[in-house]
Every structure is written in C-alpha cells, then in structure tokens.
Design a protein around this motif. Structure first.
Motif, short mmCIF file in Angstrom:
data_model
loop_
_atom_site.label_atom_id
_atom_site.label_comp_id
_atom_site.label_asym_id
_atom_site.label_seq_id
_atom_site.Cartn_x
_atom_site.Cartn_y
_atom_site.Cartn_z
N UNK A 139 0.80 -1.27 -0.06
CA UNK A 139 0.08 -0.02 -0.02
C UNK A 139 0.75 1.25 0.00
N UNK A 140 0.19 2.26 -0.68
CA UNK A 140 0.91 3.50 -0.76
C UNK A 140 1.01 4.08 0.87
N UNK A 141 2.10 4.80 1.33
CA UNK A 141 2.21 5.40 2.57
C UNK A 141 1.70 6.72 2.58
N UNK A 142 1.28 7.34 3.78
CA UNK A 142 0.93 8.76 3.92
C UNK A 142 2.16 9.56 3.57
N UNK A 143 1.97 10.28 2.37
CA UNK A 143 2.94 11.12 1.85
C UNK A 143 3.52 12.19 2.83
N UNK A 144 4.51 12.96 2.58
CA UNK A 144 5.02 14.06 3.30
C UNK A 144 4.65 15.50 2.48
N UNK A 145 3.97 16.24 3.23
CA UNK A 145 3.42 17.61 2.67
C UNK A 145 4.77 18.42 2.10
N UNK A 146 4.91 18.80 0.93
CA UNK A 146 5.82 19.81 0.59
C UNK A 146 5.50 21.25 1.27
N UNK A 147 6.55 21.68 1.64
CA UNK A 147 6.65 23.06 2.18
C UNK A 147 6.51 23.84 1.00
N UNK A 148 6.34 25.29 1.26
CA UNK A 148 5.96 26.16 0.03
C UNK A 148 7.49 26.49 -0.46
N UNK A 149 8.55 26.49 0.20
CA UNK A 149 9.85 26.35 -0.56
C UNK A 149 10.01 25.25 -1.55
N UNK A 150 9.49 24.11 -0.76
CA UNK A 150 9.87 22.73 -1.66
C UNK A 150 9.02 22.75 -3.06
N UNK A 151 7.74 23.44 -2.88
CA UNK A 151 6.88 23.59 -4.01
C UNK A 151 7.99 24.25 -5.33
N UNK A 152 8.60 25.35 -4.81
CA UNK A 152 9.40 26.12 -5.67
C UNK A 152 10.66 25.25 -6.27
N UNK A 153 11.01 24.19 -5.41
CA UNK A 153 12.17 23.27 -5.72
C UNK A 153 11.83 22.48 -6.67
N UNK A 154 10.55 21.92 -6.58
CA UNK A 154 10.07 20.99 -7.41
C UNK A 154 9.86 21.70 -8.97
N UNK A 155 9.40 23.16 -8.84
CA UNK A 155 9.41 23.58 -10.39
C UNK A 155 10.71 23.65 -11.05
N UNK A 156 11.89 24.03 -9.98
CA UNK A 156 13.26 24.13 -10.43
C UNK A 156 13.74 22.70 -10.81
N UNK A 157 13.46 21.53 -10.25
CA UNK A 157 13.47 20.39 -10.92
C UNK A 157 13.05 19.90 -12.36
N UNK A 158 11.71 20.45 -12.58
CA UNK A 158 11.23 20.49 -13.93
C UNK A 158 12.05 21.33 -14.98
N UNK A 159 12.43 22.48 -14.67
CA UNK A 159 13.17 23.15 -15.25
C UNK A 159 14.61 22.51 -15.83
N UNK A 160 15.29 21.89 -14.74
CA UNK A 160 16.42 21.13 -15.15
C UNK A 160 16.17 19.84 -15.96
N UNK A 161 15.13 19.30 -15.79
CA UNK A 161 14.62 18.03 -16.62
C UNK A 161 14.58 18.52 -17.91
N UNK A 162 13.75 19.60 -18.02
CA UNK A 162 13.35 20.00 -19.41
C UNK A 162 14.58 20.29 -20.22
N UNK A 163 15.56 21.20 -19.66
CA UNK A 163 16.96 21.34 -20.13
C UNK A 163 17.77 20.22 -20.63
#
Length: 360
Positions: A139-163
C-alpha cells in the motif's frame, strides 16, 4: 482505410508532422535500475518513428518524482546519455521526440525510489493505492506535505529536467499534469488541503501547474512544451467533485495556460464533450485528444468534429510498430499481450511483428 483527415500534415511548435497521429505516453518499466533508458529503448521508439510525434513514457525529473521501479529519469548526466540514442533513432526514422516529465507525488512507495524516502505531495493525504514493488504489492504510505519552499524546488527540478531533455536531443517535453500524479494532486480538492498560496480556491490550486508551465517554457521555449491534463479522471484516488466543479477548475486553468502559447494541450478525455468544446475554443495552439476504448474506425472522430488536431495512439501503437502503414492500408492489427506490458526485456516490447516480417 481510415479517414483522410488523419493524413494531413501539421506544424506543432517547432516540428513538422507528416500526419495527425502520435504515440501516446505509456509506461513500460524497462529502464535500468538507476533510471537510465534500457538498451532496447532506442529500438522500441525507433520502430515507431513513423508516428511522427512520439511522446515518451513518464520520466521522472528527480528521485522524489519516481513512483514505479524501472522507470526512466532525465535529471542526471547518465540519463541524458541514455536518452541520446533514443532521440537519434526517432530522428533517423523521421519522427520527433517529446519526453514526458512525470512527477508521481504520492503515487509511490519508498521501495521503488533510489533514496527510499517517503513520497511527497501537496498534502499529507494517502492515495490508498496498491503499488507493485520489488517485494510484491504494498500500500502507498501517507506522503509528506511539501513546504512552500519545496514547491518552488520542484518547479526548479522540472526546469532542469526540461533542459536535460533538450540536451539529450529531444525536440520537446510534455508536462504530465494528469492521471492522479503530482500536478493533478494539486488541482484536486480531495488531495490538496493546503492553506498557503497553492491550495484552497480554484485559482490557488491551479497556481503550481501554471508556475511550473511558465518556468519550463522559459527554460526551453514555449514551442517545445506540451502539457497533459485529465479532467475528472479518478485515477490514483483523485476526486475533483461534480461536473460543474471540474469545469470551473479546468476552464480557469486552461484559460491561464493559453497565453503561454505552449506547443500543445494533450487532453485525456473521459466524456464531457461540453468541457472539451469550451477548452478547444480558448486553446490557441494544437490540441491532442486521447479517449480510451476507441476502435480503429473512431480514431479520427475528434479531428473530424473539429475538437482535436492530433489523435494519440496507445495500445494500437504498442502492438503495431508499423501502425501508420496498417491504418493507411486497412491491414489487420496485432493484439496486445497484457502479460508483457510492464517490465521484462524484448518480449512484448520490441518483438511485435511488422507486416513486412509477417509476409516473409
């Protein structure tokens, strides 16, 4: 012989397509353990290059983005090198390659990731899904909620992946905002209980997707970026509410994405034709529409109705490397082997016969 509307050329972003068919993204679980595309990946995609636009299987932009084992990544130098032969094979066959960037969010299990951490999500709400792991179903576990700063870090990960995708030779990327994964979780009121700028109202739940699309478009050019959405699709424990709630969410979201002039919008359509028409009316570039259960005679229906420009193919293309030729000529189709869809080697991946092989 299928409708003549399928065989008209089309310009999508920076690429010229020979017709209106495309390869839909399909997870195949055949990457190496570190996320590098497996040695057969170039052959698999190259075999299907006649489809013109090839959208790859979901590809994680980070270790946190991985949900299933043996899925590919596009965030390390090794991943980039692994994708280059795939892009070369597709280009050699006259096709164009868009790598789908998929962060699964809560649809994961620590045993399936390289770092063994809890999944992340907009809120700490369990998807309550069964995951196949190396030791069997869990079963999937209860996930950890992203902090507001971490949301921005995920956006940066997508930037890097696209490049990284462009560096690997891909023609573009598709942002996966559908099918119950991270972006869809942010959009859904039953998965997103945040109280910051990324949760609450329709506008706030849309914000993450809009900011992420803006960032990726800024990184590699809007005409190299597509986005996939699936209004009202209840995969992965998603419940977006009643019909009017879904319409309000996606009319707002697509209306805000439209000015970005992305290369395309890819809709996984589950039956609300009124919503489909309204999104078609506001979307300024190409629209891809995927509808489950279509027969070969129905492939062009949305195109002929003026509701789509391109028809992505899933299982038809999986089982028939030469699907374009078969549809043009009215030839019989291979059937999918359900036992070989996920994981394994060449069987059910690169060994489906073409007409040329069956006629030898």
């Amino acid at each position: 012989m299928t409708s003549s509307s399928l065989w008209q050329p089309f310009k999508l972003g920076r690429v010229e397509l020979p017709h209106r068919l495309a390869l839909a993204p399909m997870t195949r679980n055949r990457a190496d353990a570190d996320g590098t595309p497996g040695e057969l990946a170039a052959q698999y995609y190259g075999q299907r290059a006649s489809l013109g636009l090839l959208i790859t299987e979901g590809t994680q932009p980070s270790a946190d983005g991985q949900g299933y084992f043996n899925t590919p990544g596009i965030y390390t130098p090794e991943h980039v090198e692994g994708w280059r032969p795939v892009a070369d094979a597709v280009h050699a066959g006259g096709g164009s390659l868009f790598i789908q960037l998929m962060h699964v969010g809560r649809i994961s299990h620590p045993d399936n990731t390289p770092h063994g951490r809890l999944p992340v999500a907009p809120s700490a709400i369990n998807a309550d899904q069964e995951m196949f792991t190396p030791t069997g179903p869990q079963q999937t576990p209860v996930p950890r909620e992203l902090t507001t700063a971490e949301v921005q870090a995920v956006i940066a990960e997508f930037r890097h992946a696209a490049a990284s995708a462009i560096s690997a030779g891909a023609d573009g990327v598709e942002i996966h905002g559908a099918n119950g994964y991270l972006l869809h979780q942010f959009l859904s009121p039953n998965a997103n209980h945040r109280t910051d700028a990324y949760g609450g109202s329709v506008e706030r739940r849309s914000r993450f997707v809009i900011e992420l699309a803006q960032a990726v478009a800024e990184e590699i050019g809007a005409d190299r970026v597509g986005i996939r959405l699936s209004p009202a699709f209840p995969l992965g424990g998603i419940d977006e509410g009643d019909t009017e709630s879904v319409r309000a969410q996606y009319r707002h979201l697509v209306g805000e994405l439209a000015p970005l002039q992305l290369a395309y919008l890819h809709l996984h359509h589950v039956g609300d034709d009124e919503l489909l028409r309204s999104l078609r009316d506001v979307w300024p570039t190409a629209l891809l529409v995927l509808r489950y259960g279509r027969t070969r005679e129905q492939i062009a229906d949305e195109i002929e109705a003026g509701l789509a420009d391109i028809a992505p193919l899933g299982r038809f293309a999986l089982a028939n490397p030469d699907i374009v030729h078969r549809l043009r000529t009215g030839a019989d189709l291979n059937e999918v082997d359900p036992e070989t869809l996920y994981g394994g080697a060449a069987a059910g991946y690169t060994d489906y016969p073409t007409l040329a092989r069956t006629q030898i």
